[in-house]
Design an enzyme around this catalytic site. Structure first.
Site, PDB file in Angstrom:
ATOM      1  N   GLY A 295      38.564  45.531  40.244  1.00 50.91           N
ATOM      2  CA  GLY A 295      37.830  45.679  38.993  1.00 50.91           C
ATOM      3  C   GLY A 295      37.481  44.326  38.397  1.00 50.91           C
ATOM      4  N   THR A 296      38.432  43.392  38.471  1.00 53.17           N
ATOM      5  CA  THR A 296      38.177  42.042  37.957  1.00 53.17           C
ATOM      6  C   THR A 296      37.003  41.404  38.686  1.00 53.17           C
ATOM      7  OG1 THR A 296      40.491  41.744  37.347  1.00 53.17           O
ATOM      8  CG2 THR A 296      39.198  39.747  37.664  1.00 53.17           C
TER       9      THR A 296
ATOM     10  N   HIS B 161      41.810  51.931  40.449  1.00 53.10           N
ATOM     11  CA  HIS B 161      43.190  52.349  40.153  1.00 53.10           C
ATOM     12  C   HIS B 161      43.371  52.803  38.715  1.00 53.10           C
ATOM     13  CE1 HIS B 161      45.097  48.571  38.293  1.00 53.10           C
ATOM     14  NE2 HIS B 161      43.847  48.264  38.476  1.00 53.10           N
TER      15      HIS B 161
ATOM     16  N   CYS C 187      56.038  39.278  22.541  1.00 51.08           N
ATOM     17  CA  CYS C 187      57.345  39.117  23.159  1.00 51.08           C
ATOM     18  C   CYS C 187      57.461  39.925  24.447  1.00 51.08           C
ATOM     19  CB  CYS C 187      58.430  39.526  22.168  1.00 51.08           C
ATOM     20  SG  CYS C 187      58.092  41.071  21.335  1.00 51.08           S
TER      21      CYS C 187
END
Lengths: 371, 92
Positions: A73-74, A194, A316
């Site tokens: 996808g990237t 995915h 965090c």
């Protein structure tokens, strides 16, 4: 009593759809060769890819020749966004995008040139007038807007605003592909298998026939719209999953919408919570909320211990230690955040079990903080 | 990166400065917000309280805290060491 773990992070990755699994096993046997070769095994691989292209084109209601497959996808985002930009370098190298785009889009825009970022409202929806105005700034050659937000689910007004000066629109549809019909009004659009229940490592890039597009990366023929180097079997499995997901989305989407409505209502009863994103015009399967005074990492860890797998956008809980850009742009609380996204098989019972434990988990973390 | 939005921060010399500033330097999210939550009750209604925090999440979470708790976020201004001080007013 023991309960099976409940996976609630399909917005990161959806479990493989049964239709994909069967296709993958069959295609692995026949799709090993290089589809560009002229021998028999190569022709078999080519046939499988052509089949995948036909299925994807039909599922998305686009033309076959508008479908390119990529290795992720990237990669589809990079090729789509930067390919539109590469065809217009005579006018500059700037990309205008919303503040709530996926990291893949902002990274690509930063890499290409100095981007222009436009803000979003409290529900995470882009100020589309700002995006139109930004696209008229000197040196801006492409505008980018997601179809729906991957963290908060809000659907963006893609297709509702015309861009001036022939500036093309790139749409990152990774969060919505298969789940919602494609919007109109784009020149290139990317999806990721995915996210809909295909295998990982398969991206879909759609480029309109009329759009000017040039490969932004090293290529023998920069104007060729041939596939990226792809996993043939995985691509066919991704197509099978997409076909199944589109066929089922009326039923699955309605069920998921009702469950998310239930979760939004019940979570809002917990004190000091920010339930964010558009409650109606949204992705069917996803909701994000943040609890005041709660450490996101502690929340995710404790829920995992109790058998619930969820993601967090809090600083965090991620490796960059930076708070979610999406939540920050919306003015939402960035700490104590969890994103919950349903699988196609998540039941009311799963959701009720989650809702039964959540208030106690939040209360105990707050108690430890002395509040 | 160019910030292209209507959000603009301007500092004036007569910006209010609280008598009390909580020192949350070096503390990560959500510790500075927890400190605000624990100490806001110690200033009178209408009075100011500051929190000095270098964690980047505080820039977003102090205004969000004020919105959620019915308090007022007043201004962000730097302390002498450059660390941002987020100033809130107790409303309720």
């Amino acid at each position: 009593m023991t309960n099976a773990p409940v996976y609630l992070d399909t917005a990161s990755s959806e479990p493989l759809h049964p239709a994909a699994r069967a296709t993958l096993l069959a295609a692995l046997e026949h799709g090993y060769a290089d589809p560009r070769r002229l021998h028999g095994p190569g022709r078999n691989a080519r046939l499988l890819l052509d089949n995948a292209r036909e299925v994807v084109a039909e599922a998305l209601a686009v033309r076959r020749e508008e479908v390119m497959f990529t290795s992720s996808g990237t990669r589809a985002v990079q090729l789509g966004l930067l390919g539109l930009a590469a065809a217009r370098t005579d006018r500059g190298r700037r990309i205008a995008h919303s503040a709530v785009e996926h990291q893949a889009v902002t990274d690509a825009a930063n890499w290409w040139g100095e981007p222009v970022e436009v803000g979003a409202d409290g529900e995470g929806r882009v100020y589309d007038g700002d995006l139109v105005e930004a696209s008229t700034m000197p040196g801006v050659t492409v505008a980018a807007l997601q179809s729906a937000n991957h963290e908060v689910g809000t659907v963006q007004p893609v297709g509702a605003f015309p861009l001036a000066n022939g500036v093309p629109l790139f749409v990152d549809a990774c969060a919505s592909m298969g789940r919602l019909p494609l919007p109109e009004g784009w020149d290139a659009l990317a999806g990721s298998a995915h996210k809909w229940g295909g295998p990982s490592g398969v991206g879909v890039l759609l480029v309109r026939r009329r759009a000017r597009w040039t490969n932004p990366f090293p290529a023998g023929d920069p104007l060729s719209r041939a596939d990226d180097h792809v996993d043939v079997a995985g691509t066919l499995a991704a197509a099978a999953a997409l076909q199944a997901v589109v066929a089922e989305r009326g039923e699955v989407g309605a069920k998921q919408r009702a469950l998310i409505d239930l979760i939004r209502a019940r979570v809002a009863d917990i004190p000091d919570v920010d339930v964010v994103g558009d409650p109606v015009d949204r992705l069917p399967h996803l909701v994000t909320f943040s609890f005041l005074y709660v450490d996101g990492e502690a929340l995710v860890t404790e829920l995992d211990r109790l058998g619930f797998g969820l993601a967090s956008g809090s600083a965090c809980a991620v490796d960059t230690r930076e708070p979610s850009r999406v939540l920050a742009a919306m003015g939402a609380l960035t700490h104590g955040n969890i994103r919950l996204s349903l699988t196609r098989e998540t039941t009311r019972e799963d959701v009720e079990r989650f809702l039964a434990v959540l208030p106690g988990v939040v209360a105990s973390i707050r108690e430890r903080a002395g509040l | 990166m160019t910030a292209y939005s209507s959000k603009l921060t301007i500092h004036f010399d007569d910006d209010p400065w609280p008598e009390r500033v909580l020192d949350c330097r070096g503390q990560l999210c959500p510790a500075p917000i927890i400190a605000l939550g624990r100490h806001i009750g110690e200033v009178a209604v209408g009075e100011l309280l500051g929190v000095a925090a270098d964690d980047p999440a505080a820039r977003h979470d102090v205004p969000a805290w004020a919105r959620m708790r019915g308090q007022e976020f007043v201004v962000e201004r730097p302390a002498e060491d450059g660390v941002p001080v987020y100033v809130v007013r107790r409303i309720s």
